[in-house]
Design a protein around this motif. Sequence first.
Motif, PDB file in Angstrom:
ATOM      1  N   ALA A  96       6.993  -2.072  -2.059  1.00  0.00           N
ATOM      2  CA  ALA A  96       6.550  -0.691  -2.280  1.00  0.00           C
ATOM      3  C   ALA A  96       6.770   0.085  -0.844  1.00  0.00           C
ATOM      4  O   ALA A  96       6.961   1.068  -0.854  1.00  0.00           O
ATOM      5  N   ASN A  97       6.367  -0.993   0.052  1.00  0.00           N
ATOM      6  CA  ASN A  97       6.320  -0.211   1.533  1.00  0.00           C
ATOM      7  C   ASN A  97       7.904   0.454   1.951  1.00  0.00           C
ATOM      8  O   ASN A  97       7.817   1.040   2.509  1.00  0.00           O
ATOM      9  N   LEU A 162       5.601   4.404  -4.254  1.00  0.00           N
ATOM     10  CA  LEU A 162       6.050   3.707  -5.473  1.00  0.00           C
ATOM     11  C   LEU A 162       4.837   3.286  -6.422  1.00  0.00           C
ATOM     12  O   LEU A 162       4.657   3.438  -7.642  1.00  0.00           O
ATOM     13  N   ASN A 163       3.819   3.039  -5.817  1.00  0.00           N
ATOM     14  CA  ASN A 163       2.496   2.760  -6.524  1.00  0.00           C
ATOM     15  C   ASN A 163       1.483   3.965  -6.475  1.00  0.00           C
ATOM     16  O   ASN A 163       1.278   4.333  -7.701  1.00  0.00           O
ATOM     17  N   GLU A 164       1.111   4.408  -5.553  1.00  0.00           N
ATOM     18  CA  GLU A 164       0.030   5.447  -5.494  1.00  0.00           C
ATOM     19  C   GLU A 164       0.078   6.385  -4.312  1.00  0.00           C
ATOM     20  O   GLU A 164       0.751   5.733  -3.313  1.00  0.00           O
ATOM     21  N   ILE A 165      -0.574   7.304  -4.319  1.00  0.00           N
ATOM     22  CA  ILE A 165      -0.520   8.456  -3.039  1.00  0.00           C
ATOM     23  C   ILE A 165      -2.147   8.709  -3.192  1.00  0.00           C
ATOM     24  O   ILE A 165      -2.801   9.006  -4.079  1.00  0.00           O
ATOM     25  N   TYR A 166      -2.619   8.660  -1.899  1.00  0.00           N
ATOM     26  CA  TYR A 166      -4.063   8.786  -1.747  1.00  0.00           C
ATOM     27  C   TYR A 166      -4.122   9.849  -1.057  1.00  0.00           C
ATOM     28  O   TYR A 166      -3.662  10.123   0.102  1.00  0.00           O
ATOM     29  N   THR A 205      -0.762  -1.864 -11.746  1.00  0.00           N
ATOM     30  CA  THR A 205      -1.239  -3.321 -11.796  1.00  0.00           C
ATOM     31  C   THR A 205      -2.092  -3.256 -10.280  1.00  0.00           C
ATOM     32  O   THR A 205      -2.651  -4.547 -10.249  1.00  0.00           O
ATOM     33  N   GLY A 206      -2.482  -2.298  -9.804  1.00  0.00           N
ATOM     34  CA  GLY A 206      -3.135  -2.394  -8.747  1.00  0.00           C
ATOM     35  C   GLY A 206      -4.336  -1.209  -8.508  1.00  0.00           C
ATOM     36  O   GLY A 206      -5.236  -1.525  -9.363  1.00  0.00           O
ATOM     37  N   TRP A 207      -4.685  -0.585  -7.380  1.00  0.00           N
ATOM     38  CA  TRP A 207      -5.522   0.380  -7.071  1.00  0.00           C
ATOM     39  C   TRP A 207      -5.898   1.313  -8.404  1.00  0.00           C
ATOM     40  O   TRP A 207      -6.959   1.353  -8.790  1.00  0.00           O
ATOM     41  N   LEU A 208      -4.623   1.863  -8.892  1.00  0.00           N
ATOM     42  CA  LEU A 208      -4.754   2.843 -10.233  1.00  0.00           C
ATOM     43  C   LEU A 208      -5.462   2.084 -11.203  1.00  0.00           C
ATOM     44  O   LEU A 208      -6.471   2.499 -12.006  1.00  0.00           O
ATOM     45  N   ARG A 209      -5.169   0.923 -11.588  1.00  0.00           N
ATOM     46  CA  ARG A 209      -6.008   0.051 -12.678  1.00  0.00           C
ATOM     47  C   ARG A 209      -7.372  -0.118 -12.288  1.00  0.00           C
ATOM     48  O   ARG A 209      -8.005   0.092 -13.225  1.00  0.00           O
ATOM     49  N   PHE A 269      -1.446   9.320   2.482  1.00  0.00           N
ATOM     50  CA  PHE A 269      -0.616   8.272   2.529  1.00  0.00           C
ATOM     51  C   PHE A 269      -0.377   7.523   1.045  1.00  0.00           C
ATOM     52  O   PHE A 269      -1.162   7.659   0.154  1.00  0.00           O
ATOM     53  N   GLY A 270       0.797   6.852   1.260  1.00  0.00           N
ATOM     54  CA  GLY A 270       1.414   6.065   0.111  1.00  0.00           C
ATOM     55  C   GLY A 270       1.308   4.669   0.107  1.00  0.00           C
ATOM     56  O   GLY A 270       1.547   4.023   1.420  1.00  0.00           O
ATOM     57  N   ASP A 271       0.866   3.865  -0.841  1.00  0.00           N
ATOM     58  CA  ASP A 271       1.221   2.496  -0.781  1.00  0.00           C
ATOM     59  C   ASP A 271       0.450   1.594   0.272  1.00  0.00           C
ATOM     60  O   ASP A 271       0.841   0.672   0.846  1.00  0.00           O
ATOM     61  N   GLY A 272      -0.872   2.206   0.728  1.00  0.00           N
ATOM     62  CA  GLY A 272      -1.597   1.596   1.735  1.00  0.00           C
ATOM     63  C   GLY A 272      -0.949   1.613   3.062  1.00  0.00           C
ATOM     64  O   GLY A 272      -1.501   1.350   4.076  1.00  0.00           O
TER      65      GLY A 272
END
Length: 299
Positions: A96-97, A162-166, A205-209, A269-272
């Motif tokens: 993801a990074n 890839l995972n999320e944007i915060y 499978t992560g923060w969104l869940r 930021f994205g994916d931590g």
Amino acid sequence: MSLAPRAVIVHRRTEYEELLARHGTHGQAAFFLSSRGRSIEEVARRHDRTRQALRDVAAAVPLTWRNSRVERADLDRFLFAPQDVVVVVGQDGLVANTAKYLHGQPVVGIDTDPGRNPGVLVRHRCTDTAALLRAATTAGGRTDELTMVEAVADDAQRLLALNEIYLGPPGHQTARYRLGPDGERGQGEAQASSGVLVGTGTGATGWLRSLWLERGSTAELPAPCEERLLWFVREAWPSPTTGTTRVTGELGRGQGLRLTVESDRIVVFGDGMESDALQLTWGQSIRLGIAQTSLHLVT
């Protein structure tokens, strides 16, 4: 003459290397852990497995190929080329990074610690590397095209994930902004919250869940290759000037979510990866939606 493919091996410092950087020597690091009832041996063994995996992967690169290596901390300064094959050696999060810096290059995920990592994105073993590199450069090779999320600010700053944007405050303050569908007349709903999260099927499978479960959402979580995003507002605060009617939703291809800043500063930021964040100030706006590019993960 066309260039031979280049294998770019992406890795990150191990826990053992981080301990040595902090404490100077193996002995000092061992003493630090032992004084807290922990042993350095397992950390050292994981380090050895990772180093061996990197050697095995490097040895599997064809002799006619070019090769390069980049550490996670240097990804934002590394120039990936269109003909690269990216080999991520490590954990799922490292894929993801890496994804945000790519533009369609095939990615091979190699798990250095099977059983410890979930293996959602690092699906393969070191022994599979040679075959996967051949597949990545062969017409018709199988890949999963994983949907990514994109944020584009009104000053042309752009962020992929890839995972999320915060989007939220840089500390523990409250973010103030207006939120609504892109293209809607008006400025959107004024909100005060601890931030907004927009996630993909891979991020499901992560923060969104976590947010989905906490909210008791009835929306179906997207699949990794599905062109659909879910978004949630975190801890929206109702007041005479701020509302809570728009706190969750989904976005399909061509749809967008627009946020207009009404705080001194909001970070995106994205994916931590907070070290590679966009900085938005009062009055700026940003649109979030499905990215044009996707991650091509070799299966």
